[in-house]
Design an enzyme around this catalytic site. Structure first.
Site, PDB file in Angstrom:
ATOM      1  N   TRP A 133       0.878  -1.179   0.000  1.00  0.00           N
ATOM      2  CA  TRP A 133       0.000   0.000   0.000  1.00  0.00           C
ATOM      3  C   TRP A 133       0.910   1.222   0.000  1.00  0.00           C
ATOM      4  O   TRP A 133       1.835   1.312   0.801  1.00  0.00           O
ATOM      5  CB  TRP A 133      -0.872  -0.033   1.253  1.00  0.00           C
ATOM      6  CG  TRP A 133      -1.836   1.100   1.373  1.00  0.00           C
ATOM      7  CD1 TRP A 133      -2.707   1.554   0.412  1.00  0.00           C
ATOM      8  CD2 TRP A 133      -2.048   1.909   2.534  1.00  0.00           C
ATOM      9  NE1 TRP A 133      -3.435   2.593   0.907  1.00  0.00           N
ATOM     10  CE2 TRP A 133      -3.056   2.840   2.197  1.00  0.00           C
ATOM     11  CE3 TRP A 133      -1.497   1.961   3.809  1.00  0.00           C
ATOM     12  CZ2 TRP A 133      -3.524   3.791   3.095  1.00  0.00           C
ATOM     13  CZ3 TRP A 133      -1.955   2.899   4.708  1.00  0.00           C
ATOM     14  CH2 TRP A 133      -2.973   3.795   4.348  1.00  0.00           C
ATOM     15  N   ASP A 215      -0.422  -4.831   9.778  1.00  0.00           N
ATOM     16  CA  ASP A 215      -1.404  -3.889   9.250  1.00  0.00           C
ATOM     17  C   ASP A 215      -2.628  -4.714   8.879  1.00  0.00           C
ATOM     18  O   ASP A 215      -2.572  -5.547   7.972  1.00  0.00           O
ATOM     19  CB  ASP A 215      -0.807  -3.188   8.021  1.00  0.00           C
ATOM     20  CG  ASP A 215      -1.775  -2.195   7.418  1.00  0.00           C
ATOM     21  OD1 ASP A 215      -2.904  -2.073   7.924  1.00  0.00           O
ATOM     22  OD2 ASP A 215      -1.411  -1.538   6.420  1.00  0.00           O
ATOM     23  N   LYS A 251     -13.213  -0.836   5.845  1.00  0.00           N
ATOM     24  CA  LYS A 251     -13.761  -1.766   4.853  1.00  0.00           C
ATOM     25  C   LYS A 251     -14.770  -2.720   5.478  1.00  0.00           C
ATOM     26  O   LYS A 251     -15.855  -2.907   4.952  1.00  0.00           O
ATOM     27  CB  LYS A 251     -12.656  -2.611   4.215  1.00  0.00           C
ATOM     28  CG  LYS A 251     -11.338  -1.931   4.080  1.00  0.00           C
ATOM     29  CD  LYS A 251     -11.239  -1.101   2.836  1.00  0.00           C
ATOM     30  CE  LYS A 251     -10.080  -0.145   2.977  1.00  0.00           C
ATOM     31  NZ  LYS A 251      -9.623   0.458   1.769  1.00  0.00           N
TER      32      LYS A 251
HETATM   33  N1  PMP Z   1      -3.413  -0.493   5.210  1.00  0.00           N
HETATM   34  C1  PMP Z   1      -3.750  -0.973   4.024  1.00  0.00           C
HETATM   35  C2  PMP Z   1      -2.979  -2.127   3.475  1.00  0.00           C
HETATM   36  C3  PMP Z   1      -4.818  -0.423   3.321  1.00  0.00           C
HETATM   37  O1  PMP Z   1      -5.139  -0.926   2.133  1.00  0.00           O
HETATM   38  C4  PMP Z   1      -5.535   0.650   3.896  1.00  0.00           C
HETATM   39  C5  PMP Z   1      -6.682   1.266   3.171  1.00  0.00           C
HETATM   40  N2  PMP Z   1      -6.544   1.502   1.866  1.00  0.00           N
HETATM   41  C6  PMP Z   1      -5.132   1.106   5.151  1.00  0.00           C
HETATM   42  C7  PMP Z   1      -4.079   0.507   5.786  1.00  0.00           C
HETATM   43  C8  PMP Z   1      -5.756   2.214   5.935  1.00  0.00           C
HETATM   44  O2  PMP Z   1      -6.948   2.659   5.592  1.00  0.00           O
HETATM   45  P1  PMP Z   1      -7.810   3.585   6.558  1.00  0.00           P
HETATM   46  O3  PMP Z   1      -6.903   4.596   7.129  1.00  0.00           O
HETATM   47  O4  PMP Z   1      -8.829   4.143   5.663  1.00  0.00           O
HETATM   48  O5  PMP Z   1      -8.357   2.681   7.601  1.00  0.00           O
END
Ligand code: PMP
Length: 411
Positions: A133, A215, A251
């Site tokens: 990411w 993560d 998500k």
């Molecule tokens: N880590 C990964 C691998 C992700 O794909 C995402 C969202 N695209 C996030 C962290 C964090 O997303 P958010 O801050 O919207 O929870």
């Protein structure tokens, strides 16, 4: 003349740029396969019914106030998040060695965790998978880390993990390097290590004294099962690692813009918890003082009530099954069209994304000629597909692949 003349235009963020272009595009059959957000079978964003239900109750509950939350957030929420990640019977919880901090979604969890490791443990080197990411790099650099490194992950030839490469890179990492590991549903490749591979990763990390930073942005989305998707984190805990994990409810609860997340921390001694909490309090205080309440209340309510929890689990199953169905549909359409190459990886990959193997040129061709929006690395969000547009998308991919032949593309 302005003081701000020194400020130069920065580059756009690819995924947000694509979202904007998509919103402005007036083409009737446009398709958005860019942002990692769930879409229903009509291509629309979906508010989970359990979220609506809890929100309706909350709207009428006059005991809920808009007072500040504590700096580390709603405790009921962070406790429920730790249980969801580690399993409520995990002995580290009873031993008081695990705790959580409410954060601004997954990104906030990464940021707070990274700052803790840099400021207090003086860790400066971090490793992320190639590819990963795109925000991992920026968040860690902004948290004070100075030495970014990558470990090999994706092998375009086999469209699988370059496991030997990964292990070799981890074996060469210096002591106390922080290793960012996707807990499940790796973004962007959609390929996770097998359990046997996780065991080997843990072996190397233990030998080399590396620090695991998980993560977890897609718990429930990889297999449809929350426990399954937390296996790797739980395994590392069982092996005795101290670790941190950033969790996102963007998500799996569809709460993207509410910024609901948690940083779970597991340590070897319960005596470390109080000092850690106090230092985390200062980190958060200096960054945003305290988190918002709404999304955390929704999640805490749903996770703490058996009936609501079951309802939510059904929603996750539904979402992940629809994604799997669309993977099958896209692969089948490409086979029906006789599109050159092998498309099995689309159904082998898991989570929201498929790393299609389309080249940058082919991806850009799809955007400009077909109004199909995807990242230039060829990653597509599978749930942007539905029964009405999958044929259109497959035909466009077929055209791109046959027209733009790139010998480097291994399709
Ligand atoms: N880590 C990964 C691998 C992700 O794909 C995402 C969202 N695209 C996030 C962290 C964090 O997303 P958010 O801050 O919207 O929870």
């Amino acid at each position: 003349m302005s003081r701000f003349d020194v400020v130069e235009q920065g580059p756009p963020i690819e995924v947000f740029q694509l979202m904007k272009l998509f919103a402005e595009d007036t083409f009737k059959d446009k398709v958005n396969l860019s942002v990692g957000a769930y879409r229903d079978e009509k291509g629309k964003p979906w508010v989970l019914p359990v979220v609506r239900k809890v929100e309706k109750k909350m709207a009428e509950d006059e005991t809920l106030l808009h007072e500040y939350l504590p700096v580390l957030g709603l405790e009921q929420f962070s406790n429920a998040s730790v249980s969801m990640l580690l399993g409520q019977d995990n002995p580290v919880i009873a031993q008081g060695r695990a705790f959580g901090v409410q954060t601004l979604s997954g990104t906030g969890g990464l940021r707070v965790g990274a700052e803790l490791l840099n400021k207090h443990l003086k860790y400066t080197t971090f490793y992320y998978s190639s590819p990963t990411w795109e925000n991992h790099h920026l968040v860690f650099m902004n948290s004070g880390f100075t030495t970014p490194k990558v470990y090999r992950y994706w092998d375009p030839n086999t469209r699988a993990i370059d496991f030997d490469g990964m292990i070799e890179d981890l074996s060469n990492a210096p002591e106390n390097a922080v290793i960012i590991l996707h807990a499940c549903a790796h973004n962007p490749t959609g390929i996770d290590p097998t359990r046997e591979q996780w065991i080997k990763i843990a072996d190397v990390m233990e030998q080399r004294k590396l620090f695991p930073f998980f993560d977890s942005a897609y718990q429930g989305f990889a297999s449809g099962d929350l426990d399954n998707d937390a296996w790797a984190v739980r395994y590392f805990v069982q092996r005795g690692f101290e670790l941190v994990c950033a969790q996102s409810y963007a998500k799996n609860f569809g709460l993207y813009n509410e910024r609901v997340g948690n940083l779970s921390i597991v340590v070897n001694s319960a005596a470390r918890v109080a000092p850690l909490k106090s230092q985390l309090t200062w980190i958060v205080r200096g960054m945003y003082s305290n988190p918002p309440a709404h999304g955390a209340r929704v999640v805490a309510t749903a996770l703490s009530d058996d009936k609501l929890f079951d309802e939510w689990r059904d929603h996750i199953k539904m979402m992940s099954s629809r994604v799997m169905e669309m993977r099958q549909a896209l692969r089948q359409e490409l086979i029906n069209l006789g599109t050159p190459g092998n498309w099995d990886h689309i159904v082998k990959q898991i989570g929201l994304f498929s790393y299609t193997g389309l080249t940058q040129q082919q991806s850009e061709y799809l955007v400009s000629n077909y109004h199909i929006y995807l990242l230039k690395c060829g990653r597509i969000n599978i749930c942007g597909l539905n029964r009405d547009n999958v044929k259109y998308v497959a035909a466009a991919i077929h055209d791109a692949v046959t027209k733009i032949h790139d010998p480097r593309a291994r399709l």
